[in-house]
Each structure stands twice: as C-alpha cells, then as structure tokens.
Design a protein around this motif. Structure first.
Motif, PDB file in Angstrom:
ATOM      1  N   ILE A 285      -0.792  -4.125  -9.463  1.00  0.00           N
ATOM      2  CA  ILE A 285       0.386  -3.258  -9.653  1.00  0.00           C
ATOM      3  C   ILE A 285       1.007  -3.403 -11.029  1.00  0.00           C
ATOM      4  CG2 ILE A 285       0.992  -3.230  -7.224  1.00  0.00           C
ATOM      5  CD1 ILE A 285       3.412  -5.129  -8.281  1.00  0.00           C
ATOM      6  N   ILE A 286       0.524  -4.380 -11.806  1.00  0.00           N
ATOM      7  CA  ILE A 286       1.191  -4.667 -13.080  1.00  0.00           C
ATOM      8  C   ILE A 286       1.164  -3.452 -14.007  1.00  0.00           C
ATOM      9  CG2 ILE A 286      -0.661  -5.617 -14.520  1.00  0.00           C
ATOM     10  CD1 ILE A 286       2.561  -7.504 -13.924  1.00  0.00           C
ATOM     11  N   SER A 287       0.067  -2.672 -13.935  1.00  0.00           N
ATOM     12  CA  SER A 287      -0.037  -1.466 -14.770  1.00  0.00           C
ATOM     13  C   SER A 287       1.074  -0.494 -14.426  1.00  0.00           C
ATOM     14  CB  SER A 287      -1.366  -0.758 -14.523  1.00  0.00           C
ATOM     15  OG  SER A 287      -2.417  -1.664 -14.591  1.00  0.00           O
ATOM     16  N   ILE A 288       1.279  -0.319 -13.117  1.00  0.00           N
ATOM     17  CA  ILE A 288       2.305   0.619 -12.660  1.00  0.00           C
ATOM     18  C   ILE A 288       3.684   0.136 -13.101  1.00  0.00           C
ATOM     19  CG2 ILE A 288       3.414   1.517 -10.561  1.00  0.00           C
ATOM     20  CD1 ILE A 288       0.340   1.329  -9.482  1.00  0.00           C
ATOM     21  N   CYS A 289       3.907  -1.174 -12.995  1.00  0.00           N
ATOM     22  CA  CYS A 289       5.185  -1.748 -13.430  1.00  0.00           C
ATOM     23  C   CYS A 289       5.426  -1.466 -14.915  1.00  0.00           C
ATOM     24  CB  CYS A 289       5.208  -3.260 -13.212  1.00  0.00           C
ATOM     25  SG  CYS A 289       5.100  -3.744 -11.480  1.00  0.00           S
ATOM     26  N   ILE A 290       4.396  -1.714 -15.732  1.00  0.00           N
ATOM     27  CA  ILE A 290       4.546  -1.566 -17.182  1.00  0.00           C
ATOM     28  C   ILE A 290       4.791  -0.114 -17.576  1.00  0.00           C
ATOM     29  CG2 ILE A 290       3.241  -1.648 -19.361  1.00  0.00           C
ATOM     30  CD1 ILE A 290       2.037  -4.314 -18.354  1.00  0.00           C
ATOM     31  N   ILE A 291       3.961   0.793 -17.029  1.00  0.00           N
ATOM     32  CA  ILE A 291       4.084   2.197 -17.447  1.00  0.00           C
ATOM     33  C   ILE A 291       5.393   2.799 -16.962  1.00  0.00           C
ATOM     34  CG2 ILE A 291       3.023   4.493 -17.363  1.00  0.00           C
ATOM     35  CD1 ILE A 291       0.331   3.007 -16.788  1.00  0.00           C
ATOM     36  N   SER A 292       5.785   2.465 -15.730  1.00  0.00           N
ATOM     37  CA  SER A 292       6.992   3.088 -15.181  1.00  0.00           C
ATOM     38  C   SER A 292       8.246   2.725 -15.985  1.00  0.00           C
ATOM     39  CB  SER A 292       7.168   2.744 -13.700  1.00  0.00           C
ATOM     40  OG  SER A 292       7.192   1.360 -13.507  1.00  0.00           O
ATOM     41  N   LEU A 293       8.235   1.549 -16.635  1.00  0.00           N
ATOM     42  CA  LEU A 293       9.374   1.175 -17.481  1.00  0.00           C
ATOM     43  C   LEU A 293       9.654   2.259 -18.514  1.00  0.00           C
ATOM     44  CD1 LEU A 293       8.612  -2.559 -18.405  1.00  0.00           C
ATOM     45  CD2 LEU A 293      10.409  -1.728 -16.858  1.00  0.00           C
TER      46      LEU A 293
ATOM     47  N   LEU B  59       7.369  -8.823 -18.197  1.00  0.00           N
ATOM     48  CA  LEU B  59       8.765  -9.256 -18.347  1.00  0.00           C
ATOM     49  C   LEU B  59       9.263  -9.026 -19.766  1.00  0.00           C
ATOM     50  CD1 LEU B  59       8.742 -12.495 -16.152  1.00  0.00           C
ATOM     51  CD2 LEU B  59       9.794 -10.289 -15.613  1.00  0.00           C
ATOM     52  N   VAL B  60       8.404  -9.320 -20.742  1.00  0.00           N
ATOM     53  CA  VAL B  60       8.783  -9.098 -22.147  1.00  0.00           C
ATOM     54  C   VAL B  60       9.043  -7.608 -22.382  1.00  0.00           C
ATOM     55  CG1 VAL B  60       7.937  -9.146 -24.531  1.00  0.00           C
ATOM     56  CG2 VAL B  60       7.634 -11.147 -23.054  1.00  0.00           C
ATOM     57  N   LEU B  61       8.141  -6.759 -21.881  1.00  0.00           N
ATOM     58  CA  LEU B  61       8.309  -5.311 -22.054  1.00  0.00           C
ATOM     59  C   LEU B  61       9.551  -4.806 -21.324  1.00  0.00           C
ATOM     60  CD1 LEU B  61       4.618  -4.059 -21.763  1.00  0.00           C
ATOM     61  CD2 LEU B  61       6.061  -3.999 -23.792  1.00  0.00           C
ATOM     62  N   ALA B  62       9.833  -5.403 -20.163  1.00  0.00           N
ATOM     63  CA  ALA B  62      11.017  -4.997 -19.410  1.00  0.00           C
ATOM     64  C   ALA B  62      12.287  -5.306 -20.209  1.00  0.00           C
ATOM     65  CB  ALA B  62      11.054  -5.693 -18.055  1.00  0.00           C
ATOM     66  N   VAL B  63      12.300  -6.488 -20.848  1.00  0.00           N
ATOM     67  CA  VAL B  63      13.461  -6.860 -21.669  1.00  0.00           C
ATOM     68  C   VAL B  63      13.591  -5.909 -22.854  1.00  0.00           C
ATOM     69  CG1 VAL B  63      14.396  -8.637 -23.198  1.00  0.00           C
ATOM     70  CG2 VAL B  63      13.464  -9.278 -20.956  1.00  0.00           C
TER      71      VAL B  63
ATOM     72  N   THR C 125       6.973   7.472  -8.400  1.00  0.00           N
ATOM     73  CA  THR C 125       7.719   6.914  -7.264  1.00  0.00           C
ATOM     74  C   THR C 125       8.603   5.757  -7.713  1.00  0.00           C
ATOM     75  OG1 THR C 125       5.838   7.452  -5.843  1.00  0.00           O
ATOM     76  CG2 THR C 125       7.516   6.025  -4.910  1.00  0.00           C
ATOM     77  N   ALA C 126       8.037   4.868  -8.532  1.00  0.00           N
ATOM     78  CA  ALA C 126       8.803   3.706  -8.994  1.00  0.00           C
ATOM     79  C   ALA C 126      10.028   4.144  -9.789  1.00  0.00           C
ATOM     80  CB  ALA C 126       7.923   2.794  -9.837  1.00  0.00           C
ATOM     81  N   VAL C 127       9.844   5.143 -10.665  1.00  0.00           N
ATOM     82  CA  VAL C 127      10.954   5.593 -11.514  1.00  0.00           C
ATOM     83  C   VAL C 127      12.054   6.235 -10.666  1.00  0.00           C
ATOM     84  CG1 VAL C 127      11.630   7.031 -13.470  1.00  0.00           C
ATOM     85  CG2 VAL C 127       9.411   5.902 -13.484  1.00  0.00           C
ATOM     86  N   VAL C 128      11.640   7.116  -9.746  1.00  0.00           N
ATOM     87  CA  VAL C 128      12.623   7.820  -8.911  1.00  0.00           C
ATOM     88  C   VAL C 128      13.300   6.841  -7.944  1.00  0.00           C
ATOM     89  CG1 VAL C 128      12.934   9.636  -7.185  1.00  0.00           C
ATOM     90  CG2 VAL C 128      11.435  10.014  -9.138  1.00  0.00           C
ATOM     91  N   LEU C 129      12.474   5.958  -7.342  1.00  0.00           N
ATOM     92  CA  LEU C 129      13.006   4.964  -6.423  1.00  0.00           C
ATOM     93  C   LEU C 129      13.963   4.019  -7.146  1.00  0.00           C
ATOM     94  CD1 LEU C 129      12.791   3.783  -3.542  1.00  0.00           C
ATOM     95  CD2 LEU C 129      10.879   2.423  -4.312  1.00  0.00           C
ATOM     96  N   GLY C 130      13.718   3.821  -8.435  1.00  0.00           N
ATOM     97  CA  GLY C 130      14.562   2.930  -9.230  1.00  0.00           C
ATOM     98  C   GLY C 130      15.921   3.521  -9.572  1.00  0.00           C
TER      99      GLY C 130
ATOM    100  N   GLY D 151      16.314  -0.991 -12.416  1.00  0.00           N
ATOM    101  CA  GLY D 151      16.011  -0.306 -11.164  1.00  0.00           C
ATOM    102  C   GLY D 151      14.529   0.020 -11.054  1.00  0.00           C
ATOM    103  N   THR D 152      13.981   0.570 -12.150  1.00  0.00           N
ATOM    104  CA  THR D 152      12.551   0.925 -12.166  1.00  0.00           C
ATOM    105  C   THR D 152      11.689  -0.303 -11.945  1.00  0.00           C
ATOM    106  OG1 THR D 152      12.902   2.800 -13.649  1.00  0.00           O
ATOM    107  CG2 THR D 152      10.683   1.894 -13.551  1.00  0.00           C
ATOM    108  N   ALA D 153      12.000  -1.388 -12.662  1.00  0.00           N
ATOM    109  CA  ALA D 153      11.200  -2.614 -12.552  1.00  0.00           C
ATOM    110  C   ALA D 153      11.235  -3.139 -11.119  1.00  0.00           C
ATOM    111  CB  ALA D 153      11.719  -3.671 -13.522  1.00  0.00           C
ATOM    112  N   LEU D 154      12.427  -3.166 -10.527  1.00  0.00           N
ATOM    113  CA  LEU D 154      12.559  -3.635  -9.145  1.00  0.00           C
ATOM    114  C   LEU D 154      11.788  -2.730  -8.181  1.00  0.00           C
ATOM    115  CD1 LEU D 154      16.329  -4.642  -8.931  1.00  0.00           C
ATOM    116  CD2 LEU D 154      14.384  -6.120  -8.450  1.00  0.00           C
ATOM    117  N   ALA D 155      11.923  -1.409  -8.387  1.00  0.00           N
ATOM    118  CA  ALA D 155      11.262  -0.458  -7.499  1.00  0.00           C
ATOM    119  C   ALA D 155       9.748  -0.602  -7.580  1.00  0.00           C
ATOM    120  CB  ALA D 155      11.677   0.963  -7.857  1.00  0.00           C
TER     121      ALA D 155
END
Length: 339
Positions: free
Chosen positions: A52-60, A183-187, A262-267, A280-284
């Motif tokens: 899922i890491i790809s989805i996490c990174i792109i959705s940011l 995490l770095v990209l999220a920050v 989904t991650a972006v909208v859910l976030g 929100g996106t990262a958590l979602a």
C-alpha cells in the motif's frame, strides 16, 4: 488574540475528521488483532505496508490536485511508465541505475506537466485529460517495454543490490525504508500545503479561482504544478515498487487509481476543491491499507473481493459527509436538539 489556547486546539482535534480516521484505524487494528494475533507482529504489519505504500505516497500529492478542484486518475499509469523507463534505461540504455532513477522521475514530471498544461492553460476538464493521460502513458509504457531486449510480460530484473536496498533496508531492523520515505514525503507535503505561500495559493484556487487570479496569483501555473507533483510522486512510488518486486514492468500500478482517489476523498478532501488535508489523506491511505491487509489475513476474505469494502467505505463516507454538511439536514438536527 490569534493564538489558540491548548483546550481550543484539543477541542478542534477531537472534533476533527482526522480524529475520526484515527478511531477507525484503531478499531480496525483492535478487531483484526483480536481475530488473529499474528496481525500485530511488526514483520507482518510492516510487510503489509509494501503493497500500500505506493498508494500512500501518491495520494499525498493527488490531494494537492484535488484541492485545486481537479482530479488525477493517471497517476497509476505513470507508476508503470516510470518503472519501465527505469528498467530499459538501465538494462538496454546502459545507464547508471541512479541516473535511470533520475530519468524516470523527469519523465513522470513531464507527463504530469503535459496533463497539467491541458487542464490549466487549455481549460479541458481534469477528468477527461487524466483519463486520456492514463491511456496514453500506459501505451507509452508498452512502447518503451518493446524497446527492450526482454519480452514485456517477463519484466526487467537483475537490478544491482544498491538499488534493491531501497526496499530491503530496515531502520533499527524493523522500520522499512519505504515507510521512512513515506513519512518524509508526508512531512514535506504537509509543510508545503500548510506552511508555505504555495500551499495557500493552492487552497485559494480551490476556493475561488477568479479571486485567486485577481489577487495576482498565477493560477494556471500553480494548477499545472500540482499535476507535476502528482506525477513525480507516482515515479517515486514506481521506483520503490520496482525495487521491492525486483522487476521493472510497464503495468504495475494499473490498479492504484481507485484506492488513490478513495484515500484522498476519505481523508476529507472535497472533490470540488478548496478543502483538504495531507494528514487526513495519509491516515485514510493507511486505513484502506490495513483494511485490505487485515480482511484476508483475519477473516479469510478472498483478494479479488477487496475492492468491495473499500468502495463501500468510500460511498458511506461521501454520502455521510454530504448529509452532515447539507443545510436541511443540519437544520433538522438542530430542531431535534431544541425539542
């Protein structure tokens, strides 16, 4: 005074959507762990993150696009394109692996810029542009894979160990490198969106494009850059994924579109623009990931049915949120309170 006091901050947090997502995540973990204690083993838990890491990174970064009122459904195809560009440049072009990585990022940025240009400067609908983009870039990825000496269905493998370390390295022996990158990209995304002038411009464009234009913001350029960021994040995901599976293929990432949006909208990002949050996106994204990982492990749900709970989750959230923000519903609820 502008400074918010601690109780105010706390109240804001406990009534925030991010807090709800945290609760959902917590509930998921408790339910899955009670059903199958294996779920909590760090090795198992972090292992699941690879998928899922790809989805996490792109959705940011798709969050940025959606805050401007756009949408990006081409990121998944850029993942495959950057993977195969990397592979072919390294294997058939004889490039140094890190130069090939850089090339993949540049190509992805150009893809983002192309779509961003049509959206921002030509006023074409983002949905149409990025749908076209997803077909175009998937096609280009196939073309590139046909340039290679290796048959495209096999993919390109045999990468140097230094490159494979991207997905093998573990900090303190537990935390995978991918998680650290995320995490770095999220920050970075959080700071960009909430602490810089750029982020404020992105929000303003989403709230009111004309007002943003009148206040002297180059709305077209800023809108275009959000698509470039999204493209680059897709390349980063593609590179990590290529390192993880040890193979460059043109079609990795084709299934990412639904989970990303989904991650972006859910976030908590509104698809109409003007509202959104990186946290929100990262958590979602993690909520979706844990769901897709926990259901097969703890409840023996077959892999091919996993889109169903994700789709349901999205529908429930979108419908629930539109009801809660609907003036009529809000008024009705207030009437009840008064009675």
């Amino acid at each position: 005074s502008m400074k918010t006091t601690f109780p105010e901050k706390a109240k804001k947090f406990f009534t925030s959507w991010e807090f709800v997502l945290l609760l959902i995540l917590f509930a998921e973990i408790v339910i899955f762990a009670t059903k199958n204690p294996k779920f909590l083993m760090p090795r198992v838990l972090f292992g699941s993150l690879n998928d899922i890491i790809s989805i996490c990174i792109i959705s940011l970064f798709v969050t940025f696009v959606m805050i401007t009122g756009g949408i990006d459904i081409q990121a998944g195809s850029i993942v495959g394109l950057s993977s195969i560009v990397l592979g072919v440049a390294w294997q058939d072009g004889g490039m140094n692996i890190w130069a090939a990585v850089a090339l993949a990022v540049v190509v992805a940025g150009v893809c983002g810029a192309l779509s961003g240009y049509f959206v921002a400067y030509c006023g074409v609908q983002p949905m149409v542009v990025t749908l076209g983009g997803s077909f175009l870039f998937t096609g280009v990825a196939l073309l590139v894979s046909n340039l290679s000496a290796t048959e495209s269905y096999k993919g390109i493998s045999g990468f140097p160990d230094s490159f494979l370390q991207i997905s093998k390295f573990k900090l303190f022996g537990v935390i995978p490198c991918q998680v650290i990158i995320f995490l770095v990209l999220a920050v970075i995304a959080y700071v960009l969106l909430n602490k810089t002038k750029y982020g404020r411009m992105v929000f303003l464009i989403g709230v009111n494009k004309d007002a943003a234009e009148f206040s002297g913001i180059n709305t077209r350029l800023i809108t275009m850059t959000t698509y470039i960021l999204s493209g680059i994040s897709a390349a980063i995901a593609g590179i990590i994924l290529t390192s993880y599976i040890g193979t460059a293929k043109s079609d990795i990432g084709v299934t990412f579109t639904l989970p990303i949006i989904t991650a972006v909208v859910l976030g908590g990002t509104l698809s109409t623009g003007g509202k959104g949050s990186v946290v929100g996106t990262a958590l979602a994204a993690v909520v979706i990931g844990v769901l897709k990982f926990g259901l097969p492990l703890c409840f023996k749900v077959p892999q091919q049915y996993l889109d169903i709970p994700v789709g349901l989750l999205l529908l429930v959230v979108v419908i629930g949120r539109s009801l809660l923000t609907n003036p009529k519903v809000v008024a009705a609820l207030h009437q009840k309170d008064k009675k």
